[in-house]
Design a protein around this motif. Structure first.
Motif, PDB file in Angstrom:
ATOM      1  N   ASP A  37       5.271  11.227  -2.152  1.00  0.00           N
ATOM      2  CA  ASP A  37       5.131  10.349  -3.324  1.00  0.00           C
ATOM      3  C   ASP A  37       5.255   8.883  -2.901  1.00  0.00           C
ATOM      4  OD1 ASP A  37       4.680  12.379  -5.049  1.00  0.00           O
ATOM      5  OD2 ASP A  37       6.706  12.409  -5.929  1.00  0.00           O
ATOM      6  N   ALA A  38       6.224   8.621  -2.035  1.00  0.00           N
ATOM      7  CA  ALA A  38       6.406   7.251  -1.551  1.00  0.00           C
ATOM      8  C   ALA A  38       5.172   6.817  -0.754  1.00  0.00           C
ATOM      9  CB  ALA A  38       7.663   7.162  -0.695  1.00  0.00           C
ATOM     10  N   VAL A  39       4.659   7.721   0.068  1.00  0.00           N
ATOM     11  CA  VAL A  39       3.476   7.404   0.881  1.00  0.00           C
ATOM     12  C   VAL A  39       2.277   7.080  -0.023  1.00  0.00           C
ATOM     13  CG1 VAL A  39       1.753   8.439   2.425  1.00  0.00           C
ATOM     14  CG2 VAL A  39       4.190   8.629   2.956  1.00  0.00           C
ATOM     15  N   ASP A  40       2.151   7.795  -1.129  1.00  0.00           N
ATOM     16  CA  ASP A  40       1.046   7.509  -2.066  1.00  0.00           C
ATOM     17  C   ASP A  40       1.152   6.083  -2.597  1.00  0.00           C
ATOM     18  OD1 ASP A  40       0.116  10.010  -1.702  1.00  0.00           O
ATOM     19  OD2 ASP A  40       0.801  10.807  -3.627  1.00  0.00           O
ATOM     20  N   LYS A  41       2.353   5.735  -3.011  1.00  0.00           N
ATOM     21  CA  LYS A  41       2.571   4.411  -3.589  1.00  0.00           C
ATOM     22  C   LYS A  41       2.302   3.327  -2.540  1.00  0.00           C
ATOM     23  CE  LYS A  41       5.323   1.454  -6.241  1.00  0.00           C
ATOM     24  NZ  LYS A  41       4.534   0.487  -5.468  1.00  0.00           N
ATOM     25  N   LEU A  42       2.816   3.566  -1.315  1.00  0.00           N
ATOM     26  CA  LEU A  42       2.614   2.600  -0.230  1.00  0.00           C
ATOM     27  C   LEU A  42       1.129   2.473   0.112  1.00  0.00           C
ATOM     28  CD1 LEU A  42       5.582   3.882   1.935  1.00  0.00           C
ATOM     29  CD2 LEU A  42       5.400   1.567   1.014  1.00  0.00           C
ATOM     30  N   SER A  43       0.434   3.620   0.145  1.00  0.00           N
ATOM     31  CA  SER A  43      -1.000   3.597   0.468  1.00  0.00           C
ATOM     32  C   SER A  43      -1.759   2.798  -0.577  1.00  0.00           C
ATOM     33  CB  SER A  43      -1.562   5.017   0.539  1.00  0.00           C
ATOM     34  OG  SER A  43      -0.862   5.778   1.489  1.00  0.00           O
ATOM     35  N   GLU A  44      -1.353   2.959  -1.844  1.00  0.00           N
ATOM     36  CA  GLU A  44      -2.024   2.192  -2.905  1.00  0.00           C
ATOM     37  C   GLU A  44      -1.827   0.692  -2.693  1.00  0.00           C
ATOM     38  OE1 GLU A  44      -0.745   3.456  -6.842  1.00  0.00           O
ATOM     39  OE2 GLU A  44      -1.325   5.519  -6.302  1.00  0.00           O
ATOM     40  N   ASP A  45      -0.594   0.302  -2.380  1.00  0.00           N
ATOM     41  CA  ASP A  45      -0.310  -1.121  -2.148  1.00  0.00           C
ATOM     42  C   ASP A  45      -1.146  -1.668  -0.985  1.00  0.00           C
ATOM     43  OD1 ASP A  45       1.482  -1.030  -4.157  1.00  0.00           O
ATOM     44  OD2 ASP A  45       3.275  -1.237  -2.907  1.00  0.00           O
ATOM     45  N   VAL A  46      -1.153  -0.911   0.104  1.00  0.00           N
ATOM     46  CA  VAL A  46      -1.895  -1.355   1.284  1.00  0.00           C
ATOM     47  C   VAL A  46      -3.388  -1.413   0.945  1.00  0.00           C
ATOM     48  CG1 VAL A  46      -2.611  -0.684   3.612  1.00  0.00           C
ATOM     49  CG2 VAL A  46      -0.200  -0.572   2.962  1.00  0.00           C
ATOM     50  N   TYR A  47      -3.863  -0.382   0.220  1.00  0.00           N
ATOM     51  CA  TYR A  47      -5.276  -0.335  -0.124  1.00  0.00           C
ATOM     52  C   TYR A  47      -5.681  -1.532  -0.974  1.00  0.00           C
ATOM     53  CZ  TYR A  47      -9.760   1.095  -1.893  1.00  0.00           C
ATOM     54  OH  TYR A  47     -11.082   1.102  -2.209  1.00  0.00           O
ATOM     55  N   ARG A  48      -4.822  -1.896  -1.914  1.00  0.00           N
ATOM     56  CA  ARG A  48      -5.138  -3.032  -2.787  1.00  0.00           C
ATOM     57  C   ARG A  48      -5.341  -4.300  -1.955  1.00  0.00           C
ATOM     58  NH1 ARG A  48      -0.790  -2.736  -6.317  1.00  0.00           N
ATOM     59  NH2 ARG A  48      -1.445  -0.623  -6.817  1.00  0.00           N
ATOM     60  N   LYS A  49      -4.484  -4.474  -0.945  1.00  0.00           N
ATOM     61  CA  LYS A  49      -4.626  -5.659  -0.089  1.00  0.00           C
ATOM     62  C   LYS A  49      -5.922  -5.620   0.717  1.00  0.00           C
ATOM     63  CE  LYS A  49       0.248  -6.358   0.646  1.00  0.00           C
ATOM     64  NZ  LYS A  49       1.272  -6.585   1.650  1.00  0.00           N
ATOM     65  N   LEU A  50      -6.261  -4.436   1.206  1.00  0.00           N
ATOM     66  CA  LEU A  50      -7.501  -4.304   1.981  1.00  0.00           C
ATOM     67  C   LEU A  50      -8.698  -4.620   1.104  1.00  0.00           C
ATOM     68  CD1 LEU A  50      -6.803  -0.920   3.787  1.00  0.00           C
ATOM     69  CD2 LEU A  50      -7.162  -3.113   4.933  1.00  0.00           C
ATOM     70  N   GLU A  51      -8.637  -4.100  -0.131  1.00  0.00           N
ATOM     71  CA  GLU A  51      -9.760  -4.247  -1.048  1.00  0.00           C
ATOM     72  C   GLU A  51      -9.966  -5.707  -1.426  1.00  0.00           C
ATOM     73  OE1 GLU A  51      -9.144  -2.419  -4.810  1.00  0.00           O
ATOM     74  OE2 GLU A  51     -11.194  -1.694  -4.952  1.00  0.00           O
ATOM     75  N   THR A  52      -8.866  -6.387  -1.735  1.00  0.00           N
ATOM     76  CA  THR A  52      -8.956  -7.801  -2.100  1.00  0.00           C
ATOM     77  C   THR A  52      -9.652  -8.594  -1.008  1.00  0.00           C
ATOM     78  OG1 THR A  52      -6.767  -7.462  -2.994  1.00  0.00           O
ATOM     79  CG2 THR A  52      -7.593  -9.705  -3.023  1.00  0.00           C
ATOM     80  N   ARG A  53      -9.322  -8.255   0.225  1.00  0.00           N
ATOM     81  CA  ARG A  53      -9.874  -9.045   1.327  1.00  0.00           C
ATOM     82  C   ARG A  53     -11.079  -8.383   1.971  1.00  0.00           C
ATOM     83  NH1 ARG A  53      -5.196 -10.206   5.010  1.00  0.00           N
ATOM     84  NH2 ARG A  53      -6.854 -11.196   6.169  1.00  0.00           N
ATOM     85  N   LYS A  54     -11.545  -7.301   1.370  1.00  0.00           N
ATOM     86  CA  LYS A  54     -12.744  -6.592   1.842  1.00  0.00           C
ATOM     87  C   LYS A  54     -12.660  -6.238   3.322  1.00  0.00           C
ATOM     88  CE  LYS A  54     -16.034  -8.461  -1.571  1.00  0.00           C
ATOM     89  NZ  LYS A  54     -15.108  -8.067  -2.630  1.00  0.00           N
ATOM     90  N   LEU A  55     -11.563  -5.580   3.693  1.00  0.00           N
ATOM     91  CA  LEU A  55     -11.356  -5.231   5.090  1.00  0.00           C
ATOM     92  C   LEU A  55     -11.429  -3.720   5.293  1.00  0.00           C
ATOM     93  CD1 LEU A  55      -8.234  -7.483   5.763  1.00  0.00           C
ATOM     94  CD2 LEU A  55     -10.533  -7.857   6.674  1.00  0.00           C
ATOM     95  N   SER A  56     -11.939  -3.317   6.448  1.00  0.00           N
ATOM     96  CA  SER A  56     -11.862  -1.910   6.839  1.00  0.00           C
ATOM     97  C   SER A  56     -10.727  -1.758   7.849  1.00  0.00           C
ATOM     98  CB  SER A  56     -13.179  -1.464   7.455  1.00  0.00           C
ATOM     99  OG  SER A  56     -13.354  -2.115   8.691  1.00  0.00           O
ATOM    100  N   PHE A  57     -10.312  -0.504   8.085  1.00  0.00           N
ATOM    101  CA  PHE A  57      -9.226  -0.258   9.032  1.00  0.00           C
ATOM    102  C   PHE A  57      -9.637   0.852   9.972  1.00  0.00           C
ATOM    103  CE2 PHE A  57      -8.003   3.699   6.942  1.00  0.00           C
ATOM    104  CZ  PHE A  57      -8.464   3.498   5.651  1.00  0.00           C
ATOM    105  N   LYS A  58      -9.053   0.849  11.169  1.00  0.00           N
ATOM    106  CA  LYS A  58      -9.400   1.913  12.100  1.00  0.00           C
ATOM    107  C   LYS A  58      -8.171   2.671  12.588  1.00  0.00           C
ATOM    108  CE  LYS A  58     -12.406   3.099  15.783  1.00  0.00           C
ATOM    109  NZ  LYS A  58     -12.925   2.776  17.082  1.00  0.00           N
ATOM    110  N   SER A  59      -6.985   2.165  12.252  1.00  0.00           N
ATOM    111  CA  SER A  59      -5.823   2.978  12.598  1.00  0.00           C
ATOM    112  C   SER A  59      -4.787   2.927  11.489  1.00  0.00           C
ATOM    113  CB  SER A  59      -5.243   2.584  13.951  1.00  0.00           C
ATOM    114  OG  SER A  59      -4.520   1.409  13.821  1.00  0.00           O
TER     115      SER A  59
END
Ligand code: DGT
Ligand code: CA
Ligand code: CA
Length: 362
Positions: free
Chosen positions: A270-292
């Motif tokens: 559950d914590a990982v889901d919440k953290l992933s959402e937070d991280v994803y929001r930041k990636l999305e705002t800045r239009k970034l992809s990730f590889k690791s």
């Protein structure tokens, strides 16, 4: 004067970084000399000192000296091997705080970064207050001290952060640059290495002030066009290089403290889901992809461990982030059997739209 609008640049350098990280991990060693060692792998004490805390430095133990010599100088010191994963995860915490304060950001190494404050503050007095606030927040949130320099350019900001260590804050205003630099050693000029400083010493040049008195022509004759011209400019504290984000070094992560210490899978996912959402929001705002992707776990005795995976190709969707983080968390819990106090999710190897397009076009 050139038509350059005056810039305000902050440089942060963490104090005795690797050793300070270890003090945070093992609070019981604080106050003792602490020496971080790179063991060569040839057995015994063969290898060199990576860094040491200030208690050890007082005894003469410095970066670069052989471990056996450090043991003679400080027999009662705590000797620890380099734990890069720990330093990286603490570095991420620091960089994330810094990034949130600045217009443009450039991470220079694991423990250093430049922040462009130009549009954030209106003068050097305000910049000084902001730098103090940033130092406070880093201290509050990570427990670590750093030294800060504020100046009109990167060259002088970096020299300023080194001026009063540890826990220093040095501001050099445009009209103070020449006086500030004049009494410093030429080796304090970032970019003046051993060979250059030896040659300058032969020419009777010891301080940056001495250097600034040599003519550009003489310097070019001695060191060649590029280096000579640079030395002349640098000795006057002139530097037009920009604060620029470095591709590939950036990471985005988020760590939270669990309501209670646990290793129950559901709570952690559950914590990982919440953290992933937070991280994803930041990636999305800045239009970034990730590889690791990394799963970060901090145990009840505050030790930090991570488990990471590099993907076959860059991704930018939430599902990949979440499912990879889930797998890493599950694998981590299978491998380690302690209770978790804090957990985190981090992405790295980031790329923006521009780079992706270029890659895709070919
Ligand atoms: P400071 O900034 O003077 O308070 O001390 P440090 O330890 O932060 O020194 P710094 O900023 O030059 O380097 C940052 C980290 O990089 C340091 O904690 C350990 C590592 N490091 C520095 N010099 C060496 C070296 O000569 N060898 C190795 N392996 N690592 C080094
Ligand atoms: Ca440092
Ligand atoms: Ca450094």
């Amino acid at each position: 004067m050139s038509n350059n609008i005056s810039r305000i640049i902050l440089h942060i350098d963490m104090d005795y970084f690797f050793a300070q990280c270890e003090e945070r991990e093992h609070p019981e060693i604080k106050g003792k000399p602490v020496v971080i060692c790179v063991y060569s792998g040839r057995g015994g004490d063969s290898g060199a000192v990576s860094t040491s805390n200030y208690e050890a430095r007082k005894l003469g133990v410095k970066a670069g000296i052989p471990i056996y010599r450090a043991k003679k100088l400080a027999p009662d010191a705590v000797f620890l091997p380099v734990n890069m994963e720990l330093y990286r995860s603490i570095s991420d915490e620091v960089m994330e705080i810094l990034r949130s304060y600045c217009e443009r950001f450039e991470q220079e190494s694991v423990d250093e970064a430049f922040c462009e404050l130009t549009g954030k503050v209106s003068d050097f007095d305000e910049a000084k207050l902001l730098a103090a606030r940033i130092k406070d927040e880093i201290k509050q949130r990570t427990g670590l001290t750093c030294s800060a320099g504020v100046a009109p350019n990167k060259l002088v900001a970096k020299i300023a952060s080194d001026f009063q260590k540890p826990d220093g804050l040095t501001v050099v205003r445009p009209d103070e640059i020449l006086r500030f630099l004049s009494s410093l050693k030429i080796t304090d000029l970032i970019g003046v290495g051993k060979k250059t400083s030896e040659r300058l010493n032969e020419l009777g040049v010891k301080t940056i002030g001495d250097l600034s008195k040599l003519s550009k022509d003489d310097l070019i004759r001695e060191f060649g066009q590029a280096k000579g011209a640079w030395l002349k400019q640098a000795s006057q504290g002139i530097d037009d290089s920009q604060v620029e984000e470095r591709e590939g070094t950036e990471q985005i992560g988020r760590i939270i403290t669990l309501k209670e210490n646990t290793r129950e899978l559901k709570v952690i996912l559950d914590a990982v889901d919440k953290l992933s959402e937070d991280v994803y929001r930041k990636l999305e705002t800045r239009k970034l992809s990730f590889k690791s992707v990394s799963f970060i776990a901090i145990s009840t005795d505050l030790k930090t461990r991570t488990k990471s995976r590099t993907l076959g190709a860059p991704a930018k969707d939430f599902e990949t982030l979440k499912s990879t983080a889930h797998e890493l968390a599950k694998a981590f819990l299978n491998e380690h059997h302690f209770l978790l106090r804090r957990v985190g999710v981090r992405v790295a190897n980031l790329a923006g739209e521009k780079e992706q397009k270029t890659l895709g076009e070919f």
